[in-house]
Design an enzyme around this catalytic site. Sequence first.
Site, short mmCIF file in Angstrom:
data_model
loop_
_atom_site.label_atom_id
_atom_site.label_comp_id
_atom_site.label_asym_id
_atom_site.label_seq_id
_atom_site.Cartn_x
_atom_site.Cartn_y
_atom_site.Cartn_z
N VAL A 9 5.80 -6.79 1.31
CA VAL A 9 5.06 -8.05 1.11
C VAL A 9 4.73 -8.15 -0.37
CG1 VAL A 9 2.97 -9.36 1.64
CG2 VAL A 9 4.07 -8.00 3.43
N ARG B 55 0.79 18.84 -13.45
CA ARG B 55 1.24 20.23 -13.61
C ARG B 55 0.02 21.14 -13.54
NH1 ARG B 55 3.86 21.15 -19.09
NH2 ARG B 55 1.82 20.45 -19.77
N GLU C 298 -12.86 -2.29 13.95
CA GLU C 298 -12.80 -0.93 14.52
C GLU C 298 -12.47 0.10 13.44
OE1 GLU C 298 -14.16 -0.73 17.24
OE2 GLU C 298 -13.98 -2.81 17.85
#
Length: 421
Positions: free
Chosen positions: A216, A295, A147
């Site tokens: 993990v 920056r 999905e």
Amino acid sequence: EQQRYLNAKKYVKLVLVADYIMYLKYGRSLTTLRTRMYDIVNIINLIFQRMNIHVALVGLEIWSNRDKIIVQSSADVTLDLFAKWRETDLLKRKSHDNAQLLTGINFNGPTAGLAYLSGICKPMYSAGIVQDHNKVHHLVAIAMAHEMGHNLGMDHDKDTCTCGARSCVMAGTLSCEPSYLFSDCSRREHRAFLIKDMPQCILEKPLRTDVVSPPVCGNYFVEVGEECDCGFSATCRDTCCDAATCKLRQGAQCAEGLCCDQCRFKGAGTECRAAKDECDMADLCTGRSAECTDRFQRNGQPCQNNNGYCYNGTCPIMRDQCIALFGPNAAVSQDACFQFNLQGNHYGYCRKEQNTKIACEPQDVKCGRLYCFPSSPATKNPCNIHYSPNDEDKGMVLPGTKCADGKACSNGRCVDVNTPY
């Protein structure tokens, strides 16, 4: 720029929601259900790793009192309700890229899940729903990866698609011999989607403190308590990192980063990123970190021959925005077109407050919807806009754009460039 975008590591910041039936199904035990959800996300991350995508769980919600939408066996209706809830409730309190609902309901027919195609980063459509259809968590994880694959621009595999296994992730039907592999078709479709839509939210790397799942070691993402993560011991090629512990090896100062070279910090003042344009600055290493801090020139500095002002390292001008929306010959429309922004209707407005569209004040009309004149013979309309109810922000004048001499757009207002914006 396209190639740089395609090559960049992508991060899907995921919120996983479990409905009330899931809570009951797992014996009203939040611990048991959370563990299952963490296990599912770990597998999903493993699957997407091959696509250079890291799936980070930044939110986990269990509806342990009652459902926040009416979850029903019609997958279409449930997806629609979940996506609307995500847009109007979840997104307002939790920043994330994608939400998936894990439900204990049995969807009609053979459907195990449903998601919007190419919905990633879109407030209304970056969502999917998956039925907890099997006791084996990795089979549910493959369904959810499927999905999410739809959200990332992948359609169902045709018979001619191949991944080197009997069944690929985007197969149209669930297989009893599924694999963690995407087909050649899925890879092409995902690449085409990235080129066409260039979704920006997935470029942003989550902070390690944003991740809610337990760390993990071996998932290639440095989480809380880790100093480095180069994957599993068998595949790790990093001489600076101990794959078994996710700690730096003895004597190493760093394992990755633009200011890391052979496990040591680069010297202070070493250029780590060249200036991209006149609103950017060359970035330098500090000698004390592996990070290359970005920056840029101060906001409000004139750029592009005084046609714009620098804003967060870019030079947003209306003509460039028209070209991005309508093609290389597009130009900015006449001032009269911008008067439509005084109306406060579905497309002509300056900003939204609590989902209500606020009409522009006369001095702010150039900070609402952008009006362009696409220079093609077929176009007669001098006031063209880009408007889609799926993504209403696209086609608005970008923040920081010059709206008058000495003024730039900020939150739908034309403000002095010398004030913070």
